[in-house]
Design a protein around this motif. Structure first.
Motif, mmCIF file in Angstrom:
data_model
loop_
_atom_site.group_PDB
_atom_site.id
_atom_site.type_symbol
_atom_site.label_atom_id
_atom_site.label_comp_id
_atom_site.label_asym_id
_atom_site.label_seq_id
_atom_site.Cartn_x
_atom_site.Cartn_y
_atom_site.Cartn_z
ATOM 1 N N PHE A 30 -2.206 -7.617 2.737
ATOM 2 C CA PHE A 30 -1.075 -7.849 3.628
ATOM 3 C C PHE A 30 -0.849 -6.653 4.539
ATOM 4 N N ARG A 34 -2.029 -8.174 7.598
ATOM 5 C CA ARG A 34 -0.724 -8.746 7.934
ATOM 6 C C ARG A 34 -0.612 -10.237 7.640
ATOM 7 N N PHE A 35 -1.327 -10.713 6.626
ATOM 8 C CA PHE A 35 -1.076 -12.113 6.271
ATOM 9 C C PHE A 35 -1.109 -12.293 4.754
ATOM 10 N N ALA A 36 -0.366 -13.277 4.287
ATOM 11 C CA ALA A 36 -0.314 -13.569 2.859
ATOM 12 C C ALA A 36 -1.561 -14.369 2.495
ATOM 13 N N PHE A 38 -3.434 -16.705 0.545
ATOM 14 C CA PHE A 38 -3.205 -17.753 -0.447
ATOM 15 C C PHE A 38 -4.459 -18.107 -1.238
ATOM 16 N N THR A 93 -0.820 -14.294 12.992
ATOM 17 C CA THR A 93 -1.315 -14.190 11.618
ATOM 18 C C THR A 93 -1.051 -15.457 10.813
ATOM 19 N N VAL A 97 -2.864 -17.406 7.547
ATOM 20 C CA VAL A 97 -2.209 -17.865 6.313
ATOM 21 C C VAL A 97 -2.658 -19.290 6.003
ATOM 22 N N PHE A 227 2.370 -13.400 -6.125
ATOM 23 C CA PHE A 227 3.177 -13.252 -4.912
ATOM 24 C C PHE A 227 4.549 -12.688 -5.265
ATOM 25 N N ILE A 231 6.112 -9.270 -3.743
ATOM 26 C CA ILE A 231 7.396 -9.160 -3.050
ATOM 27 C C ILE A 231 8.308 -8.199 -3.804
ATOM 28 N N ILE A 235 6.310 -5.828 -0.118
ATOM 29 C CA ILE A 235 5.021 -6.293 0.400
ATOM 30 C C ILE A 235 4.322 -5.160 1.160
ATOM 31 N N VAL A 295 9.982 -4.802 5.833
ATOM 32 C CA VAL A 295 9.839 -6.250 5.912
ATOM 33 C C VAL A 295 9.038 -6.515 7.164
ATOM 34 N N PHE A 296 7.918 -7.172 6.999
ATOM 35 C CA PHE A 296 7.078 -7.407 8.182
ATOM 36 C C PHE A 296 7.598 -8.588 8.983
ATOM 37 N N ARG B 100 10.658 -14.019 7.553
ATOM 38 C CA ARG B 100 9.446 -14.170 8.342
ATOM 39 C C ARG B 100 8.594 -15.285 7.746
ATOM 40 N N ASP B 102 5.607 -15.824 6.593
ATOM 41 C CA ASP B 102 4.833 -15.692 5.354
ATOM 42 C C ASP B 102 5.737 -15.764 4.130
ATOM 43 N N TYR B 103 6.870 -15.051 4.217
ATOM 44 C CA TYR B 103 7.809 -15.062 3.095
ATOM 45 C C TYR B 103 8.322 -16.468 2.876
#
Lengths: 296, 313
Positions: A30, A34-36, A38, A93, A97, A227, A231, A235, A295-296, B100, B102-103
């Motif tokens: 991340f 810059r992406f979660a 999955f 981004t 995801v 996840f 968090i 993150i 927090v992004f 945001r 993603d969250y």
């Protein structure tokens, strides 16, 4: 006391170790990309299955299987990055995801096609007696899992704080553009991040399978607590992710301890809900994680 | 072809369109979330389940295994399902609409998982893994294929109604504000728009459509169980439908739903002709293809079939 330590605390630490290893990778990915991600959970499943022929076929120790799986999974992750994520690097981004969701489905189905869906185990039929120290009882594999996790955490710490590569990663996590302007080869940092993240995920996947058994949905079920741990730790903060993983793992196991009455505090059926509940509460009150952060 | 075969094909066509239409309700809801507003909701299965179980419990005959025994007609239970989903969505929006994307994605899937656990574990309410069966299907008193045709008619009317609403919403000043928020949140905020309130409204409305689809499905197949809340058949299939059809376009949402449902359902028939050993694996090949379509369309065909091209809104 004995019951609490043996049946709640130790399993909690083991689960926490697995979550922590997964969460470090998610967090690093991340902070760099810059992406979660999955597909992280299904990458863990893949690793657990890749280790299967090494452990069962060659009869090697699961730790050797974990190392082999880490190498193979890193290669797979680099390939996936090249095919799936690199083409959309310049796009928002959120596209990455969603692509990672597609990758997760593809990985899982490839495992299901290749290995079948029946439950597998690294040690089918073997019953290993636990080690006993007076009232303290522990399985040897649990010692290995917890100890290896501590070593790996230290290694990640040294990588980030003592090496040039780690410095480049931290720089990129602060600002990818500035990092590129100062001459940091960002695509190489991205590849290194994938290798570290995939290796840790692979080892976590093998540990999870070693602790219980292999099944093709295991990674998906691990993903959400991971996840939550990410968090929780804030993150993009690998150190936070380590703590977050341990906290989530302990919280899940300890929540079923009969704290107040003789019944479990939380019915075991809802155990996996604990992670999400913690996550939701955090998102309301501290979206930047327990230990601060961005927090992004 | 014998008359029997033609009749069978006719019935198959009806069921195809019925399920395609129900999925269109979900894609229209998702388009309101994602296409119009930019909310990345991957908890569709959660809203689907809330709607399905609400309607099922209100409509089911008395049963010792679960709540119910109200025996209410669909005219009441379908709106109730929409309201229940909307209420749940409102609560979720209060938690995470300001996050945001993603969250929000992580939170939405986490909440869907909690709902799935509740469905599985709250046995006295939902009958646990056994589910709620023998649900009444509207128009099933009409003999022959008439009942199914009438149900299809209902689905079409609902899809058109929801389409009309969604299209009105999209072209209204409200819709323009939504697109402004999607494309540049800060600018919209600077113009004095209450971003969170706008996004909450879109989220709640879309979730109500998903709840309606859940209720329709439960009554159409006359059963609802926890498998229906698995994310694959609902969440991911719906996403692929919207992406293929064209995110941002309501017509694309409907087209994607019917088209992809036909493909999905036809692939099941093809799998049925394979030898047993292969057929078991074919199910996983279908999942693989869902993932592949998602990746390829996102990478190369940004707008899907009917979605807005670059620069258009």
């Amino acid at each position: 006391m004995a019951e609490f330590v043996n049946f709640y605390l130790i399993p909690g630490l083991v689960l926490g170790s697995i979550y922590a290893l997964g969460a470090i990778g998610v967090s690093m990915l991340f902070s760099i990309l810059r992406f979660a991600h999955f597909a992280h959970g299904d990458m863990m499943t893949l690793a657990a299955y890749l280790a299967l022929p090494v452990v069962v076929g060659l009869g090697l120790h699961p730790l050797a299987g974990a190392v082999a799986a880490a190498v193979m999974t890193s290669a797979v992750a680099l390939g996936i990055d090249k095919i799936a994520y690199q083409p959309v690097r310049a796009r928002p981004t959120i596209v990455a995801v969603m692509i990672s969701l597609g990758v997760a489905l593809m990985l899982r189905s490839v495992i299901q096609i290749g290995f079948g869906v029946k439950i597998e185990s690294y040690s089918a039929g073997q019953i290993v007696p636990p080690l006993r120290f007076d009232w303290f009882v522990i399985l040897e594999k649990h010692i290995w899992i917890i100890a290896s996790t501590l070593v790996l955490m230290l290694a990640v710490h040294l990588l980030l704080s003592r090496t040039r590569a780690g410095k480049a990663m931290r720089a990129m996590s602060d600002s990818a553009e500035l990092a590129q302007l100062t001459g940091i080869p960002t695509e190489r940092v991205v590849r290194l991040t994938w290798i570290v993240g995939a290796s840790l995920a692979a080892i976590a996947g093998v540990f999870a399978a070693w602790d219980t058994y292999l099944q093709t949905m295991m990674g998906w079920f691990l993903l959400l607590p991971i996840f939550a741990a990410t968090i929780l730790g804030g993150i993009g903060r690998p150190y936070g992710a380590m703590m977050g993983g341990l906290i989530i793992g302990l919280a899940e196991e300890l929540s079923t301890y009969p704290w107040i009455t003789d019944d479990p505090l939380v019915s075991p059926g809802y155990k996996t809900g604990i992670a999400f509940a913690i996550m939701v509460v955090l998102l309301i009150f501290r979206p930047h994680g327990l230990f601060g952060g961005r927090v992004f | 072809m014998s008359p029997d075969q033609i009749y069978g094909l006719f019935l198959y066509g009806i069921s195809l369109l019925t399920m395609g239409g129900i999925y269109a309700l979900m894609t229209l809801g998702l388009n309101m979330h994602w296409g119009l507003t930019g909310i990345l909701n991957i908890g569709i299965a959660g809203f689907f389940a809330v709607g399905a179980y609400t309607s099922a419990i209100l409509a089911a005959a008395p049963h010792p295994g679960h709540w119910g025994g109200f025996g209410l007609p669909a005219v009441l239970t379908f709106p109730a399902a929409m309201v229940a989903s909307a209420v749940v969505a409102y609560g979720i929006a209060g938690i995470c609409i300001r996050l945001r994307s993603d969250y929000l994605a992580i939170a939405s899937i986490g909440i869907a998982e909690i709902l799935r656990l509740v469905v599985k574990n709250a046995k006295e309410v939902t009958n646990g893994t056994l589910g709620i069966s023998n649900l009444p299907r509207p128009f099933e008193w009409i003999p022959g294929a008439g009942g199914q045709l009438a149900f299809l008619g209902l689905v079409i009317v609902l899809v058109l109604g929801v389409y009309w609403l969604a299209e009105r919403a999209r072209t209204s000043p409200w819709g323009r504000t939504m697109r402004a928020i999607r494309d540049n949140e800060d600018a919209a905020r600077a113009l004095g728009k209450d971003v969170d309130a706008f996004r909450t409204r879109a989220f709640v409305t879309g979730a109500a459509f998903m709840g309606l689809a859940g209720a329709m499905t439960a009554h159409y197949i006359k059963f609802i169980g926890p498998e229906a809340t698995e994310p694959l058949q609902t969440t991911f299939l719906v996403w692929v439908m919207l992406i293929v059809g064209g995110s941002g376009s309501n017509r694309g949402a409907i087209l994607g739903a019917v088209l992809m449902w036909t493909v999905w359902s036809a692939s099941e028939i093809v799998a049925g002709y394979l030898p047993a050993e292969l057929a078991a694996r074919a199910a996983f090949v279908r999942v693989f293809l869902i993932g592949l379509v998602l990746v390829v369309v996102l990478q190369r065909f940004e707008g899907g079939i009917l979605g807005p091209k670059r620069g258009e809104t």
